[in-house]
Design a protein around this motif. Structure first.
Motif, PDB file in Angstrom:
ATOM      1  N   GLU A 188       0.818  -1.212   0.000  1.00 11.56           N
ATOM      2  CA  GLU A 188       0.000   0.000   0.000  1.00 11.56           C
ATOM      3  C   GLU A 188       0.858   1.271   0.000  1.00 11.56           C
ATOM      4  O   GLU A 188       1.825   1.376   0.745  1.00 11.56           O
ATOM      5  N   GLN A 189       0.473   2.232  -0.840  1.00 13.99           N
ATOM      6  CA  GLN A 189       1.176   3.515  -0.876  1.00 13.99           C
ATOM      7  C   GLN A 189       0.216   4.624  -0.433  1.00 13.99           C
ATOM      8  O   GLN A 189      -0.744   4.916  -1.121  1.00 13.99           O
ATOM      9  N   VAL A 190       0.516   5.217   0.708  1.00 15.89           N
ATOM     10  CA  VAL A 190      -0.344   6.274   1.238  1.00 15.89           C
ATOM     11  C   VAL A 190       0.239   7.625   0.819  1.00 15.89           C
ATOM     12  O   VAL A 190       1.310   8.015   1.261  1.00 15.89           O
ATOM     13  N   HIS A 191      -0.475   8.322  -0.038  1.00 19.10           N
ATOM     14  CA  HIS A 191       0.042   9.568  -0.604  1.00 19.10           C
ATOM     15  C   HIS A 191      -0.261  10.778   0.272  1.00 19.10           C
ATOM     16  O   HIS A 191       0.337  11.826   0.093  1.00 19.10           O
ATOM     17  N   LEU A 192      -1.236  10.640   1.161  1.00 18.94           N
ATOM     18  CA  LEU A 192      -1.545  11.735   2.099  1.00 18.94           C
ATOM     19  C   LEU A 192      -1.580  11.147   3.501  1.00 18.94           C
ATOM     20  O   LEU A 192      -2.406  10.274   3.785  1.00 18.94           O
ATOM     21  N   GLN A 193      -0.721  11.621   4.350  1.00 19.13           N
ATOM     22  CA  GLN A 193      -0.585  11.067   5.694  1.00 19.13           C
ATOM     23  C   GLN A 193      -1.910  11.017   6.444  1.00 19.13           C
ATOM     24  O   GLN A 193      -2.659  11.993   6.445  1.00 19.13           O
ATOM     25  N   GLY A 194      -2.193   9.882   7.053  1.00 20.79           N
ATOM     26  CA  GLY A 194      -3.396   9.762   7.865  1.00 20.79           C
ATOM     27  C   GLY A 194      -4.589   9.186   7.121  1.00 20.79           C
ATOM     28  O   GLY A 194      -5.595   8.852   7.743  1.00 20.79           O
TER      29      GLY A 194
ATOM     30  N   ARG D 158      -7.133  -4.889  -2.371  1.00 22.84           N
ATOM     31  CA  ARG D 158      -6.043  -5.062  -3.328  1.00 22.84           C
ATOM     32  C   ARG D 158      -5.661  -3.729  -3.960  1.00 22.84           C
ATOM     33  O   ARG D 158      -4.763  -3.662  -4.787  1.00 22.84           O
ATOM     34  N   LYS D 159      -6.346  -2.675  -3.585  1.00 21.87           N
ATOM     35  CA  LYS D 159      -6.027  -1.344  -4.119  1.00 21.87           C
ATOM     36  C   LYS D 159      -4.717  -0.881  -3.505  1.00 21.87           C
ATOM     37  O   LYS D 159      -4.526  -0.953  -2.292  1.00 21.87           O
ATOM     38  N   LEU D 160      -3.827  -0.361  -4.351  1.00 20.33           N
ATOM     39  CA  LEU D 160      -2.485   0.006  -3.893  1.00 20.33           C
ATOM     40  C   LEU D 160      -2.421   1.395  -3.272  1.00 20.33           C
ATOM     41  O   LEU D 160      -1.723   1.612  -2.292  1.00 20.33           O
ATOM     42  N   ASP D 161      -3.131   2.349  -3.863  1.00 17.07           N
ATOM     43  CA  ASP D 161      -2.945   3.734  -3.448  1.00 17.07           C
ATOM     44  C   ASP D 161      -4.084   4.261  -2.569  1.00 17.07           C
ATOM     45  O   ASP D 161      -5.219   3.836  -2.681  1.00 17.07           O
ATOM     46  N   ALA D 162      -3.720   5.156  -1.684  1.00 13.47           N
ATOM     47  CA  ALA D 162      -4.698   5.819  -0.815  1.00 13.47           C
ATOM     48  C   ALA D 162      -4.231   7.255  -0.629  1.00 13.47           C
ATOM     49  O   ALA D 162      -3.048   7.496  -0.435  1.00 13.47           O
ATOM     50  N   PRO D 163      -5.127   8.253  -0.688  1.00 16.27           N
ATOM     51  CA  PRO D 163      -6.554   8.127  -1.031  1.00 16.27           C
ATOM     52  C   PRO D 163      -6.744   7.818  -2.520  1.00 16.27           C
ATOM     53  O   PRO D 163      -5.795   7.939  -3.311  1.00 16.27           O
ATOM     54  N   SER D 164      -7.958   7.443  -2.903  1.00 18.36           N
ATOM     55  CA  SER D 164      -8.275   7.143  -4.290  1.00 18.36           C
ATOM     56  C   SER D 164      -8.217   8.399  -5.147  1.00 18.36           C
ATOM     57  O   SER D 164      -8.359   9.514  -4.635  1.00 18.36           O
ATOM     58  N   GLY D 165      -8.037   8.217  -6.442  1.00 19.87           N
ATOM     59  CA  GLY D 165      -8.048   9.343  -7.369  1.00 19.87           C
ATOM     60  C   GLY D 165      -9.366  10.104  -7.322  1.00 19.87           C
ATOM     61  O   GLY D 165      -9.373  11.341  -7.387  1.00 19.87           O
ATOM     62  N   SER D 207      -9.626   6.625   4.087  1.00 16.38           N
ATOM     63  CA  SER D 207      -9.586   5.542   3.099  1.00 16.38           C
ATOM     64  C   SER D 207      -9.780   4.209   3.792  1.00 16.38           C
ATOM     65  O   SER D 207      -8.959   3.818   4.618  1.00 16.38           O
ATOM     66  N   VAL D 208     -10.874   3.522   3.462  1.00 13.69           N
ATOM     67  CA  VAL D 208     -11.173   2.202   4.019  1.00 13.69           C
ATOM     68  C   VAL D 208     -10.794   1.142   2.987  1.00 13.69           C
ATOM     69  O   VAL D 208     -11.095   1.299   1.811  1.00 13.69           O
TER      70      VAL D 208
END
Lengths: 266, 266, 266, 266
Positions: A188-194, D158-165, D207-208
């Motif tokens: 998982e890549q969290v682009h915005l902390q939290g 299985r989604k890699l990024d958070a938050p979503s686009g 992000s859940v």
């Protein structure tokens, strides 16, 4: 014969609502209020008067006991007052039902010793809402089968602390029914902390704060191809009354300490 | 040693998904398919072949049993085929796990007699989703405390019947934990027919049908000042697999008939 | 300079809350209360007094106008009083903002004629909640693209009528943006009467009534593979205050009749 | 006359579904597939064949154009291929409709220049779901009145990024309609890091990620005493088809670049 209840914290909003509920139930009645001031006066609908209307106010349990037979003390005061009130009640053979939060672990331990000594029941419940307690119990049971869990708790924006006490308690109960494990994608890549919330053993907790909201919580439990959501909405302090009456009726039958309404509910 | 499973209805979508799940579990394996045709051929990933790839297909249980040791029959066929399959299985000492709905009460009674005669376990489950069963169980428990209940079930608009079977089953389970009573205002005025939904002992059921939806249900339980909502979303038939595996593993340990997954879940 | 407002219905709960909101806004102030009794007394925090505290109470608009400059009448009385109040206001050059429901179509028509005669603005809004109005507007817009719609409105169980006025108004607004058509499966079989809700041009409305609930509505719009849900929760009458202030500020700029807060919101 | 469409990315799942939708619409038809391989073969229901069944595959736009009249290129390829495809289309007078995400800002700028040069329409839409776009538009409009906002987006684990686009895009659109400001209690105490989510100008994003979930988003807008919730559930890629058809029909009427489906929706 009705269970005789003395209420500490009777002038507050929770106390007033509780007195109404106790009077309304056919199993219970209020006989007096325990307070740190206004001794000798009376309390009626949340207002103190010196005309003898309503229930009498006492500033000590001894004096109160010398004038009234009492079965149960309902304490809805504050963290400063509750511990002494409970000690006093136990030493006078009065069973405490405690809705005040803020007792330390040490204080609960001391109460536990007193309960064993006197062999009279005592119930301490941080949350008297039966609905909230059912949500927590169900969440813990369901996590046995659907082990990936996220909690979203939502409160008005004047709430100071996050996460809420109920969310933390829910997480604690779930911890006992599922092994700790990583949730979400391992890369998982969290682009915005939290964004992914707070973490307890892999479980995530999200705290929403908005004007308009009251007190709400959802527990989401995911499994392959399905989602189970347990949601509790608390709209009014009246929701605590059935749990208070249940506790008063239950405490008179027991000789031990119960911590948490969940143990009174099947 | 793995539990040996024969699958009836193996060519359907539920059957294919079940075979995958049985193979994936370390406790179970598929040994053959029982079908009304294609005897002598093989089945692999939902496709019949005559090259011996996958599991062998049989059209009778006797022939199947003369070639394979079998512990459990998983039946996901249709109302016409299921009854004979179960009778055949029981008479050959094979424990049935039945996911097919549509067995009549009389047929279930006959199966019950056979199970007592042979003293081997049998599990019939109209709904294999553990999440849905938890929702129903929790609803029945909660209705003991929060006795005013409404059910909203939501499905895609190609569904023929309303209310859904799950909603009716939920209502039936709740009926046992709360007394029938009028809900809503006694002088309620309904200005548009049907607005207040279907009625079962005072409980209301609302059926929503919209394109886009899959299979969802909410149970709302109201009390003074609070609301408890139990919601289940079913997104994919994979959600039935844990319940199927649980049943296969459970049925080999028992000698009675169980009707409903809820009895396997604490 | 602040907009000068007179409030009719000032002793009620809505009136008291409105006076607080008007005082709090930097654009508005309350100058007097119009009432059918207590003329000559004063009103302060919902309580009538004869000590001159708070705003003065008048029983006629003429007398009120001879003592105060007034821009706007806010009417939150009842169906019996509102019509005369509005006529009086218009004839005295005071712009009415009406939150009272129950004006008949004929009465609204008469008001419309007066507004054209005097050429001064008037706003009648059955629902002053901006959130509810946004929900309705959005629902109507979205139904243009996602034409299959069901409405679930949920209220406390002391509500007498079903469906709610807001649900009916929502349906009416949606009717203008989508053609009437059958929803659900054409061969649908309803096994329990009412399960599919009330029907308006194919749209379904479901009314939930439970203790604990306040006032809530969801509009569900389904399309192939997706669902859009618009939900409004009304927790407190304070939610009407921004709409009231908006209307007061808007009515002073116009010379026509506006029926519905939705026309003030982009 | 039907709009003639060539599809790039036709062998993928989105491409296959799009071809079905284009064929089903009475306004559009597919004439060919643009691919980096399989030139000279044909494509039918997602499978390549050399028997001339289905639409012909070309590896260059020039060759394709010499054999077919084409109005629109639908590109659902990948970030590597999309830029060249769009350039080729524009230079051949074919209007692009782009559903592939991953174009850089610089690439979009270059496309913008080409569009101005050739004066033919081009539509780039990161999200073709009309329901999702309506949710975003409505959120931005509503934030003008209800300025405190939190976004909860929920996806499979299985989604890699958070938050979503979609969540980020929603936040960006809301930023234009409300001033940045602190939300929640100014003295808020966060006892577990991350509980209050990610922050964009005071707005919170949560992000859940759970097994079972598909793609869901809620925007919560709070005001005094009320809550407005806008929720979109995406259950199937079919939900993108109405947006794709709308874009194809719209692009043939324009001579400019549109970035975002929201500009095509009232």
């Amino acid at each position: 014969m009705k269970i005789k209840v003395v209420v500490a914290g009777a002038r507050g909003r929770m106390g007033s609502t509780a007195i109404e509920a106790i009077e309304k139930s056919s199993h219970t009645e209020t006989v007096a209020a325990l307070d740190y001031k206004y001794g000798g006066l009376h309390l009626h609908k949340g207002t103190v008067n010196n005309e003898g209307i309503g229930i009498p106010i006492y500033t000590s349990m001894s004096e109160l006991m010398s004038n009234h037979a009492v079965d149960v003390l309902l304490d809805v005061t504050d963290p400063d007052a509750v511990f002494n009130n409970v000690q006093d009640a136990l030493s006078h053979g009065v069973r405490p039902v405690v809705g005040t939060s803020g007792l330390s672990r040490r204080q609960v331990d001391e109460i536990s010793v007193l309960v064993e000594t006197y062999r009279i029941g005592c119930i301490i419940a941080p949350n008297f809402s039966i609905g909230a307690v059912l949500m927590m119990k169900f969440a813990a049971q369901a996590a046995h089968y659907l082990g990936d869990v996220e909690i979203i708790e939502m409160h008005h924006d004047r709430k100071l602390d996050a996460p809420s006490g109920t969310a933390l308690k829910t997480a604690e109960m779930i911890q006992h029914s599922r092994p700790a494990h990583l949730q979400g994608h391992p890369d998982e890549q969290v682009h915005l902390q939290g964004a992914r919330g707070a973490d307890i053993d892999g479980m995530k907790i999200h705290s929403v704060r908005l004007p308009g909201l009251l007190a709400h919580q959802q527990v989401l439990l995911g499994g392959e191809g399905e989602l189970l959501t347990l949601r509790h909405d608390s709209f009014d302090r009246k929701s605590f009354m059935p749990g208070i009456i249940l506790s008063i009726r239950n405490v008179v039958t027991r000789e031990d300490l119960v911590y948490g309404l969940e143990y009174l509910i099947d």
